[in-house]
Write an enzyme that holds these catalytic residues in place. Structure first.
Site, short mmCIF file in Angstrom:
data_model
loop_
_atom_site.label_atom_id
_atom_site.label_comp_id
_atom_site.label_asym_id
_atom_site.label_seq_id
_atom_site.Cartn_x
_atom_site.Cartn_y
_atom_site.Cartn_z
N GLY A 46 63.19 -94.59 50.94
CA GLY A 46 64.17 -93.78 51.45
C GLY A 46 64.98 -93.08 50.30
N CYS A 47 65.68 -94.06 49.52
CA CYS A 47 66.51 -93.53 48.35
C CYS A 47 65.75 -92.79 47.41
CB CYS A 47 67.29 -94.78 47.96
SG CYS A 47 67.97 -95.79 49.14
N THR A 48 64.37 -92.96 47.16
CA THR A 48 63.88 -92.23 46.24
C THR A 48 63.69 -90.81 46.76
OG1 THR A 48 62.71 -94.18 45.29
CG2 THR A 48 61.67 -92.08 44.98
N SER A 51 66.91 -89.13 46.82
CA SER A 51 67.47 -88.65 45.32
C SER A 51 66.40 -87.51 44.70
CB SER A 51 67.32 -89.81 44.30
OG SER A 51 68.26 -90.86 45.00
#
Length: 156
Positions: A46-48, A51
């Site tokens: 999710g963070c990738t 970002s």
């Protein structure tokens, strides 16, 4: 109860190291709009995706007069790897002691597979050049988030 900040509030001040060990302060951006996004962990799915969404929208965000800063509990080495792997064109701040996350009210108790732990609730704040929060996104859903933020920036 942890304090939270919302639209119209003065943005909590900060002074944190980025991926290169440089100190980044809120006051360094006086007169500029900041997209300050908090995410749980470098190089997780999710963070990738989030970002990379900001990476892909970065030119449009810059044209709208804003800069992007990411914040997680990760250290400089982790941020360096994450930036290199995905070509992120903005700074990632190291909030290893969760001081900034707590100041913005995004450091929360979470529950995954019955295990309770403390971590960052995915959140984004748009802060104008005077230090006022113009938009607060909490419990962010990654899909389309960068576009939502861009719409706010264009409306400022």
């Amino acid at each position: 109860m942890a304090k939270t900040v919302d639209t119209g509030d003065k943005a909590p001040d900060f002074s944190l190291a980025d991926q290169a060990g440089r100190t980044v302060r809120l006051k360094d951006f006086k007169g500029k709009t900041i997209v300050l996004y908090f995410y749980p962990k470098d190089d997780t799915p999710g963070c990738t995706k989030e970002s990379c969404g900001f990476r892909d929208a970065e030119t449009a965000i810059r044209k709208a007069g804003a800069v992007v800063l990411g914040v997680s509990l990760d250290d400089e080495a982790s941020h360096q790897k994450f930036i290199a792997k995905y070509g992120l064109p903005f700074s990632l701040l190291c909030d290893e002691e969760a001081k900034l996350s707590k100041a913005y009210g995004v450091y929360k108790e979470k529950n995954m597979y019955g295990r309770k732990y403390w971590g960052i609730e995915r959140s984004t704040f748009v802060i104008d050049g005077t230090g006022e929060i113009k938009a607060a996104f909490r419990k962010v859903k990654v899909d389309g988030h960068a576009k939502e933020v861009l719409a706010v920036l264009r409306a400022l």
